[in-house]
Write an enzyme that holds these catalytic residues in place. Structure first.
Site, PDB file in Angstrom:
ATOM      1  N   SER A  20       0.859  -1.178   0.000  1.00 22.92           N
ATOM      2  CA  SER A  20       0.000   0.000   0.000  1.00 22.92           C
ATOM      3  C   SER A  20       0.895   1.228   0.000  1.00 22.92           C
ATOM      4  O   SER A  20       2.059   1.150   0.398  1.00 22.92           O
ATOM      5  CB  SER A  20      -0.897   0.022   1.237  1.00 22.92           C
ATOM      6  OG  SER A  20      -1.745   1.156   1.227  1.00 22.92           O
ATOM      7  N   ARG A  42      -0.445  -4.519  -6.996  1.00 22.56           N
ATOM      8  CA  ARG A  42      -1.624  -5.258  -6.546  1.00 22.56           C
ATOM      9  C   ARG A  42      -2.875  -4.567  -7.067  1.00 22.56           C
ATOM     10  O   ARG A  42      -2.875  -3.360  -7.361  1.00 22.56           O
ATOM     11  CB  ARG A  42      -1.700  -5.336  -5.021  1.00 22.56           C
ATOM     12  CG  ARG A  42      -1.734  -4.001  -4.326  1.00 22.56           C
ATOM     13  CD  ARG A  42      -2.206  -4.094  -2.890  1.00 22.56           C
ATOM     14  NE  ARG A  42      -3.633  -4.365  -2.809  1.00 22.56           N
ATOM     15  CZ  ARG A  42      -4.325  -4.317  -1.672  1.00 22.56           C
ATOM     16  NH1 ARG A  42      -3.720  -4.028  -0.540  1.00 22.56           N
ATOM     17  NH2 ARG A  42      -5.617  -4.560  -1.667  1.00 22.56           N
ATOM     18  N   THR A  67      -7.157   1.639   4.698  1.00 22.47           N
ATOM     19  CA  THR A  67      -6.697   0.933   5.898  1.00 22.47           C
ATOM     20  C   THR A  67      -7.591   1.225   7.093  1.00 22.47           C
ATOM     21  O   THR A  67      -7.939   0.318   7.862  1.00 22.47           O
ATOM     22  CB  THR A  67      -5.243   1.321   6.216  1.00 22.47           C
ATOM     23  OG1 THR A  67      -4.402   0.957   5.115  1.00 22.47           O
ATOM     24  CG2 THR A  67      -4.751   0.606   7.464  1.00 22.47           C
ATOM     25  N   CYS A  88      -0.478  -7.608 -17.062  1.00 20.47           N
ATOM     26  CA  CYS A  88       0.237  -8.282 -15.975  1.00 20.47           C
ATOM     27  C   CYS A  88       1.503  -7.504 -15.646  1.00 20.47           C
ATOM     28  O   CYS A  88       2.306  -7.214 -16.529  1.00 20.47           O
ATOM     29  CB  CYS A  88       0.595  -9.713 -16.374  1.00 20.47           C
ATOM     30  SG  CYS A  88       1.663 -10.535 -15.154  1.00 20.47           S
ATOM     31  N   CYS A 147       4.577 -14.710 -10.646  1.00 22.24           N
ATOM     32  CA  CYS A 147       3.346 -14.066 -10.171  1.00 22.24           C
ATOM     33  C   CYS A 147       3.549 -13.377  -8.827  1.00 22.24           C
ATOM     34  O   CYS A 147       4.059 -13.966  -7.877  1.00 22.24           O
ATOM     35  CB  CYS A 147       2.240 -15.110 -10.056  1.00 22.24           C
ATOM     36  SG  CYS A 147       0.666 -14.457  -9.483  1.00 22.24           S
ATOM     37  N   CYS A 195      -1.139 -10.124  -7.783  1.00 21.11           N
ATOM     38  CA  CYS A 195      -1.910  -8.881  -7.881  1.00 21.11           C
ATOM     39  C   CYS A 195      -3.363  -9.144  -8.266  1.00 21.11           C
ATOM     40  O   CYS A 195      -4.221  -8.307  -8.029  1.00 21.11           O
ATOM     41  CB  CYS A 195      -1.254  -7.921  -8.860  1.00 21.11           C
ATOM     42  SG  CYS A 195      -1.474  -8.360 -10.604  1.00 21.11           S
ATOM     43  N   CYS A 247      -5.036 -10.358 -13.694  1.00 17.95           N
ATOM     44  CA  CYS A 247      -5.455 -11.258 -14.770  1.00 17.95           C
ATOM     45  C   CYS A 247      -6.840 -11.834 -14.511  1.00 17.95           C
ATOM     46  O   CYS A 247      -7.639 -12.006 -15.433  1.00 17.95           O
ATOM     47  CB  CYS A 247      -4.425 -12.373 -14.964  1.00 17.95           C
ATOM     48  SG  CYS A 247      -4.103 -13.370 -13.483  1.00 17.95           S
TER      49      CYS A 247
END
Length: 552
Positions: free
Chosen positions: A57, A305, A341, A498, A521, A524, A527
């Site tokens: 974040s 992400r 958050t 991606c 990978c 995130c 896809c």
């Protein structure tokens, strides 16, 4: 095939995900149990190798929820070290930056009183507080499937099997996953989680909600030259390199110790399949007003992400028999503030309160109806209600007029005026792509290796690691669609959306084929969201796999 015998562990409360929501829920349960002299067993499963490993974040955190949860957090050494001291909002064109004077910005956009943090480190600290109260936390264990009672209520989860090869056969080190049973299960696995998708389908949780909308958020952590560092500075921008029809923007946050977090968000309802969100981020850093901050610095970490952007109208039903959705699994991000958050933590706390109340009454495996009622009566609902029209306005009117409308509505909200309408989200993000031949190709500049970089060198500093000989966790419903539809009609957008180089078109004498480099990978989930045919499903790989983000 021989049936697998699984060990069973019983808990009062099972929490999936050691993020802000899950950890806050666990802490609150233990606090209330101690106050009432109750014994409540709480277990948290975390798929990352350690707590915080998969947390990514910006992050500027509003401490309102932390103040409620642990009022003496400063004395206890919480890693909130850098208060915001300066807010800046810029509009960029290709050559220049135009600052919007702070008095013109809606008060809702003010970050004073907030802190620039590593959210991963905040979660590590919250985990210490939770364990000190008796919470059991198991990192490196995935929640692979939901378990149900005969009456259909959620019974718990089964953790992922370890030691399967690519064909799904047991290797010498095979270890069967465990069944974890609980009276209540809280799902805090983050955005687009595999269990959340299964529960939404099982219990029709999205029947009365708009489609969820998403963005992909990138982040790099840099150590910059001391002369460029301004602790407490928060800067956001809109505009270049994105066009008016592509939503998104940047953030630059100055932490302590000459550290700067830079990030970029691209809304996943973009239409041009030639667009590469990763390359837009890299291009952003080359802007004349931005480049100087990073020249001579050192890039320390990289990650990406998906983020939930649908807001209030996209929040699903929060409860199901035997549990509830909390945090980003439900989608409590405040899009214009780029903050979730505080809402995630509060949602976990309110779910915890309803769990403790239910257990005290001798209940189990029913619906925690006090939880959604508490959410609607809380400042979480107020926070999201004030900005409910901002994201759909950007989609409806474009960046320029959508931002103008959003600013107008947020100014009205600051005076207590609530407009009587709520815009809807019309299309899921995957349905927004246009065929490649209807869109203009984008020629991205070659990375210079100083300020802009390629995917593979970025991937290296995400510390990603997977056991390569395991079943692929990126599953195609129909492998032929990758060529017959994605390549033919959309020029293989998965090779660009991606952020980790997972998807690659390999050309050979027998024709093109899609290669999935699953070991790259970084979880995130883009896809799973953006594939135009919804042909890709992300499921959990072996526990402990994926990125290992330090100080992110």
């Amino acid at each position: 095939m021989q049936a697998i015998t699984r060990d069973v562990m019983e808990y009062d409360v099972l929490i999936v995900g050691a993020g802000p929501a899950g950890l806050s829920a666990a802490i609150r349960i233990k606090q209330l149990a101690a106050k009432a002299n109750q014994e409540i067993s709480v277990c948290i499963l975390e798929k990352g190798a350690e707590v915080g490993a998969h947390i990514l974040s910006g992050a500027v955190i509003d401490p309102i929820a932390l103040d409620e949860l642990i009022p003496d957090w400063k004395a206890l050494g919480a890693p909130l070290k850098t208060p915001v001291t300066d807010d800046r909002f810029m509009l960029l064109d290709e050559d220049q930056a135009f600052r919007i004077p702070n008095p013109l910005l809606p008060p809702l956009m003010n970050n004073h009183g907030a802190y620039i943090v590593s959210l991963g480190n905040v979660c590590r600290w919250l985990a210490e507080q939770a364990e000190g109260l008796g919470v059991e936390i198991y990192p490196g264990f995935t929640a692979a499937d939901v378990l149900y009672h005969e009456n259909g209520a959620v019974k718990g989860v089964v953790t992922g099997d370890m030691g399967l090869d690519k064909a799904g056969k047991q290797k010498a080190d095979f270890a069967a996953g465990m069944e974890l049973h609980a009276k209540y299960t809280l799902i805090g696995e983050g955005v687009r989680g595999s269990l959340t998708k299964a529960l939404e389908a099982q219990f029709n949780l999205r029947d009365h909600a708009d489609t969820q909308k998403y963005g992909i958020g990138f982040k790099e952590l840099w150590q910059v030259a001391p002369g460029q560092h301004k602790p407490g500075l928060v800067s956001h921008s809109q505009g270049w390199p994105l066009d008016n029809s592509t939503g998104g923007g940047s953030y630059i946050y100055h932490l302590e110790d000459n550290l700067v977090a830079v990030g970029f968000v691209v809304h996943l309802n973009y239409s041009n399949p030639h667009l590469s969100p990763f390359d837009e981020f890299q291009r952003f850093k080359t802007h004349p007003s931005i480049r100087g901050l990073f020249e001579g610095g050192k890039r320390l970490s990289y990650g990406a992400r998906a983020i939930s952007e649908g807001g209030l109208q996209s929040v699903p039903e929060l409860t199901f028999p035997g549990g509830a959705l909390i945090g980003c699994a439900a989608g409590f991000l405040n899009v214009p503030r780029i903050k979730g958050t505080h809402n995630a933590m509060k949602s976990g706390m309110l779910a915890a309160e309803s769990v403790v109340e239910a257990l005290a009454a001798g209940r189990s495996s029913d619906e925690l109806l006090a939880y959604p009622a508490a959410i609607k009566a809380s400042w979480v609902w107020q926070d999201l209600d004030k900005v409910r029209n901002i994201k759909p306005a950007l989609s409806k009117f474009g960046n320029i007029f959508g931002s103008m409308y959003g600013g107008f509505e947020m100014w009205l909200a600051s005076f207590g005026v609530r407009l009587p309408w709520t815009f809807s989200h019309k299309k899921p993000d995957h349905a927004c792509l246009k065929p490649a031949n209807e869109c203009t190709p984008i020629n991205y500049p070659k990375p210079d290796g100083k300020v802009s970089f390629d995917k593979l060198s970025s991937l290296y500093i995400s510390n990603v690691n997977h056991e390569e000989n395991q079943p692929c966790h990126l599953r195609l419903a129909d492998s032929s669609l990758a060529i017959s539809v994605n390549l033919k009609e959309y020029n293989s957008p998965e090779s660009r959306y991606c952020p980790a180089g997972v998807y690659e078109i390999i050309k050979s004498d027998s024709g093109p084929r899609l290669q999935i480099n699953a070991q790259n990978c970084i979880h995130c989930k883009t896809c799973d969201i953006k594939d135009p045919m919804q042909n890709i499903t992300w499921v959990t790989p072996e526990g402990g796999g994926g990125p290992n983000y330090p100080n992110m």
